[in-house]
Design an enzyme around this catalytic site. Structure first.
Site, PDB file in Angstrom:
ATOM      1  N   LYS A  43      64.458  -2.776  11.676  1.00  0.00           N
ATOM      2  CA  LYS A  43      64.547  -4.155  12.150  1.00  0.00           C
ATOM      3  C   LYS A  43      65.912  -4.521  12.721  1.00  0.00           C
ATOM      4  CE  LYS A  43      60.337  -5.368  11.127  1.00  0.00           C
ATOM      5  NZ  LYS A  43      59.400  -6.053  11.993  1.00  0.00           N
TER       6      LYS A  43
HETATM    7  C1  LIG Z   1      59.159  -2.074   5.822  1.00  0.00           C
HETATM    8  C2  LIG Z   1      58.472  -2.344   7.101  1.00  0.00           C
HETATM    9  N1  LIG Z   1      57.626  -1.465   7.576  1.00  0.00           N
HETATM   10  C3  LIG Z   1      56.971  -1.672   8.742  1.00  0.00           C
HETATM   11  C4  LIG Z   1      57.121  -2.779   9.478  1.00  0.00           C
HETATM   12  C5  LIG Z   1      56.299  -2.947  10.726  1.00  0.00           C
HETATM   13  O1  LIG Z   1      57.001  -2.941  11.916  1.00  0.00           O
HETATM   14  P1  LIG Z   1      56.647  -4.001  13.025  1.00  0.00           P
HETATM   15  O2  LIG Z   1      56.972  -5.371  12.473  1.00  0.00           O
HETATM   16  O3  LIG Z   1      57.515  -3.644  14.177  1.00  0.00           O
HETATM   17  O4  LIG Z   1      55.195  -3.907  13.344  1.00  0.00           O
HETATM   18  C6  LIG Z   1      57.973  -3.730   8.968  1.00  0.00           C
HETATM   19  C7  LIG Z   1      58.082  -4.995   9.599  1.00  0.00           C
HETATM   20  O5  LIG Z   1      58.324  -6.024   8.977  1.00  0.00           O
HETATM   21  C8  LIG Z   1      58.677  -3.508   7.770  1.00  0.00           C
HETATM   22  O6  LIG Z   1      59.522  -4.406   7.236  1.00  0.00           O
END
Ligand SMILES: Cc1ncc(COP(=O)(O)O)c(C=O)c1O
Length: 456
Positions: A43
């Site tokens: 992120k």
């Molecule tokens: C730990 C974790 N895994 C996966 C994701 C998924 O990614 P995306 O939000 O880009 O779909 C997030 C998003 O909040 C996350 O915090």
């Protein structure tokens, strides 16, 4: 060489081959390990992009406040960017998030508002609604809204996608990622498909989320929604960053399968990753097992680090309480007796036996403790170390009865007590245990017996 600020270290994370977990699967499986980012998650990438785009559009001015509904990782990225750029941060989180995530955000100077998990998004108490409300009331505040802000997808289109293309030298055939806001999968997929439209993208969803069914039927089915525990993926809304045309297929993974796979990644590959990384790898390998061919190259995104889940999936008691770890089947006292073919091995001394005589019995039998009886009753116990100490102090004692120096009787246990319970009862004050079998015969269990049972 040095960086001007922590945010300049975001991106260019390594791509690492899986070597064990993928056993029996054709093709090459590579993982993009996003915990190498300074905020330990994928992120960080979108945090900078959302803020810089907002600055360009005049949505935030110097001294402003960043407000976001975040499961923790985006908050960390935003907090780092805010420190570098001089903004304040307020984050709203659902209370299912781990305490570690909340503490980490506070550590980097953010204010955190914890909201209830099990309320619909439109409820004024939900973390989406609280973030919106704060944005309306605080002047010069910016609500990045990672769900619907397309700078999120764009960040991955500009960084993660090109990195993967270059790191695989254009050989990637399959891309898999967990879908939360959708930014990762949409941005990377868009970039890769522009490079090679044959590249297949696999979205990893959770049970309790709407994505898979929506992709397959076009229906937003509220019946699909129920509380689940995996953090960061799956949703009960359709964020604008989930661009369904760019995702070829979804697989759903349970909280349990994800947790167990995350632990395997740590143990078997040395990748100490977050819970949703387990989801991504479990789902991707399930697909790969059926569909991947020898020359295929699959890249799976691992979004974050295991430290954020120390109190959950990396805690054995937590895993057992949730039914994710099998409770170990221990042998019982009865099993230990069974191995002795039913013969009673119990040697006792009467409380009137002379201490010198008792020492002889201990020596001849090669034992180091013995119950002391009076008729049918167990009235005391004697151990070789205790006898030795007493005799060193006063050699004359050997003509006295054992009742003069005996300790309290050994504790009785049930034949059904398991090895873990038995071992907790044997200590320096209680050298052995007694157990009465169905025929009313009493047996002794010593530390030696427990060790033997453990080794079987
Ligand atoms: C730990 C974790 N895994 C996966 C994701 C998924 O990614 P995306 O939000 O880009 O779909 C997030 C998003 O909040 C996350 O915090």
């Amino acid at each position: 060489m040095y960086y001007n600020s922590i945010i300049d270290t975001v991106g260019n994370t390594p791509l690492i081959r899986l070597n064990r977990i993928n056993e029996g699967i054709e093709g090459t499986i590579l993982v993009k390990v996003e915990y190498f980012n300074p905020g330990n998650s994928v992120k960080d990438r979108i945090a900078i992009k959302m803020i810089e785009d907002a600055e360009k559009e005049g949505k935030i001015r110097p001294g402003g406040t960043i407000i976001e509904g975040t499961s923790g990782n985006t908050g960390m990225g935003l907090a780092l960017a805010a420190i570098s750029k001089g903004y304040k941060c307020i984050f709203t989180l659902a209370d299912k998030q781990s305490q570690e995530k909340i503490d980490i955000l506070r550590a980097v100077g953010a204010e955190v508002v914890v909201c209830p998990t099990n309320v619909p998004p439109e409820d004024p108490r939900s973390y989406y609604s609280v973030a919106r409300k704060l944005n309306e009331t605080i002047p010069n505040s910016f609500y990045p809204n990672q769900y619907d802000n397309l700078s999120n997808t764009q960040a991955h289109y500009e960084t993660t996608g090109p990195e993967i293309w270059e790191q695989t030298e254009g050989n990637i055939t399959h891309f898999a990622a967990g879908v939360g806001t959708g930014g990762t999968i949409s941005g990377v997929s868009q970039y890769l498909k522009e490079k090679n439209k044959e590249i297949f993208t696999l979205g990893i969803d959770t049970y309790g989320s709407v994505f898979k069914k929506y992709k397959e039927t076009g229906e937003f089915d509220e019946n699909e929604i129920f509380p689940y525990l995996t953090e960061g993926i799956g949703e009960d809304i359709l964020p604008k960053n989930v661009i369904f045309e760019l995702i070829d297929h979804f697989v759903k993974v349970t909280d349990k399968d994800a947790a167990i796979m995350a632990r395997r990644l740590a143990r078997e590959e040395g990748l100490f990753v977050g819970w949703s990384c387990g989801s991504a790898v479990y789902g991707a390998l399930k697909y790969a097992r059926k569909h991947l061919k020898k020359d295929d190259v699959m890249v799976i995104i691992l979004p974050d680090h295991g430290t954020r889940y120390l109190g959950k999936i990396y805690n054995d008691s937590w895993m057992k309480d949730h039914g994710y770890l099998e409770k170990r089947e221990f042998a019982t006292a009865q099993d230990i007796l069974k191995d002795r073919n039913g013969t009673s091995d119990l040697i006792t001394v009467s409380k009137d036996t002379r201490i010198g005589e008792a020492i002889k019995i201990l020596n001849e039998q090669g034992i180091s403790q013995i119950p002391v009886v009076e008729g049918e009753s167990f009235v005391g116990s004697l151990t070789d170390s205790k006898v030795l100490h007493k005799l060193l102090d006063n050699p004359e004692l050997k003509n006295q009865p054992v009742s003069v120096i005996m300790d309290k009787p050994f504790q009785f246990v049930s034949p059904r007590d398991t090895l873990d319970v038995l071992s907790s009862l044997i200590d320096k004050n209680n050298k052995a245990l007694l157990v009465r079998d169905r025929l009313n015969v009493v047996h002794i269990i010593t530390r030696h017996d427990l060790l033997m049972a453990m080794s079987n």
